[in-house]
Design a protein around this motif. Sequence first.
Motif, PDB file in Angstrom:
ATOM      1  N   SER A  57     -23.660   0.696  44.403  1.00 25.78           N
ATOM      2  CA  SER A  57     -23.287  -0.040  45.609  1.00 25.78           C
ATOM      3  C   SER A  57     -21.817   0.182  45.967  1.00 25.78           C
ATOM      4  O   SER A  57     -21.340  -0.317  46.979  1.00 25.78           O
ATOM      5  N   GLY A  58     -21.115   0.949  45.121  1.00 20.21           N
ATOM      6  CA  GLY A  58     -19.687   1.184  45.348  1.00 20.21           C
ATOM      7  C   GLY A  58     -18.793   0.484  44.350  1.00 20.21           C
ATOM      8  O   GLY A  58     -17.575   0.558  44.439  1.00 20.21           O
ATOM      9  N   GLY A  59     -19.396  -0.205  43.368  1.00 20.53           N
ATOM     10  CA  GLY A  59     -18.613  -0.895  42.349  1.00 20.53           C
ATOM     11  C   GLY A  59     -18.055   0.057  41.305  1.00 20.53           C
ATOM     12  O   GLY A  59     -18.360   1.252  41.297  1.00 20.53           O
ATOM     13  N   ARG A  60     -17.247  -0.491  40.395  1.00 22.63           N
ATOM     14  CA  ARG A  60     -16.668   0.314  39.326  1.00 22.63           C
ATOM     15  C   ARG A  60     -16.605  -0.526  38.055  1.00 22.63           C
ATOM     16  O   ARG A  60     -16.675  -1.758  38.104  1.00 22.63           O
ATOM     17  N   LEU A  61     -16.465   0.140  36.925  1.00 24.61           N
ATOM     18  CA  LEU A  61     -16.398  -0.553  35.650  1.00 24.61           C
ATOM     19  C   LEU A  61     -15.013  -1.138  35.422  1.00 24.61           C
ATOM     20  O   LEU A  61     -14.017  -0.626  35.956  1.00 24.61           O
ATOM     21  N   PRO A  62     -14.888  -2.208  34.621  1.00 24.39           N
ATOM     22  CA  PRO A  62     -13.569  -2.710  34.235  1.00 24.39           C
ATOM     23  C   PRO A  62     -12.776  -1.617  33.528  1.00 24.39           C
ATOM     24  O   PRO A  62     -13.343  -0.779  32.829  1.00 24.39           O
TER      25      PRO A  62
END
Length: 223
Positions: A57-62
Motif C-alpha cells: 500500500s506504500g508503507g515501509r518497515l521500521p
Amino acid sequence: MKNLLSIVLLAASLLAYPAHALVKKSNSGICHDEGSRYFDKTKHFTPYQTLADCLNSGGRLPKGYVPKSASEYQPTSNHSSGAHYSRDKFGKGWADVDHDGQDTRQEILIAQNTGNLVFNDKGRVIRGRWVSMYSGNVIVNASEVDIDHIVPLSWAWKHGADKWTQAEREQFANDQRNLVAVEASLNRQKGDKGLDEWLPPTNQQQYTLRFKRIVALYKLTGE
C-alpha cells in the motif's frame, strides 16, 4: 435454505479476519506487525491483514527492523517508500539564504544563543549558550551543537517532498521554522523518525506541535 447458506458464508468470512489488526500502518506510513516493538504503542493506524499488504500500500518497515521471513515482504507497488533519497536532494549542506556571509547553521547558532557569543577569526561561532529544546541541557561549545530538522529531510522526502522541485527542497532544508539547536547525541538518536517513533525527553508537546505545524505548512502527508 438460501438464507441459511448466506449466513454460513458470512460467518466464514468473519472468521477469516481477526477482530484485532495483525498489521498497523501508522499515520507516518510505517508498517508494524506484532513483532515490532512499536506495535502496541501505535494507536492511530490503518489495519492490514498481512505485512505484505501494508508494504504494497506504500508503507515501509521500521528502521532496522527485520521481520520473520523477510523475503516474503518485499513491496510490489510503485508507491514512494523513500527510495533514492539523499541529502543532496535538499541542497549541498547549509545555504547562505540571505547572502550575508553566514550559512543557515551559523544563523541558527546566533539566533538561538542565550549568552555571549564568541567567534573565531573567520567569523564562525565557536562558543555561546544554547538550551536544548530536547533535554533542557545547556551547551556552550558550538562543536557540540547539532542543528536538527524537526521534520527530518528523509521523512519529508517519504511524505511528499520527493515531488517538490529542487528549489523547494532547498528552501525546506534551510527554513528556520523547522530548525533547532540541540545536542548531537539526541539528534543522532532521533535520526529520521516521525512522531510515532520518537519524542524528545522533554518538551514533547512543544515538539509535537512544531512537527505538525511544519507538516501542515508544507502540505506533507502523515504525522
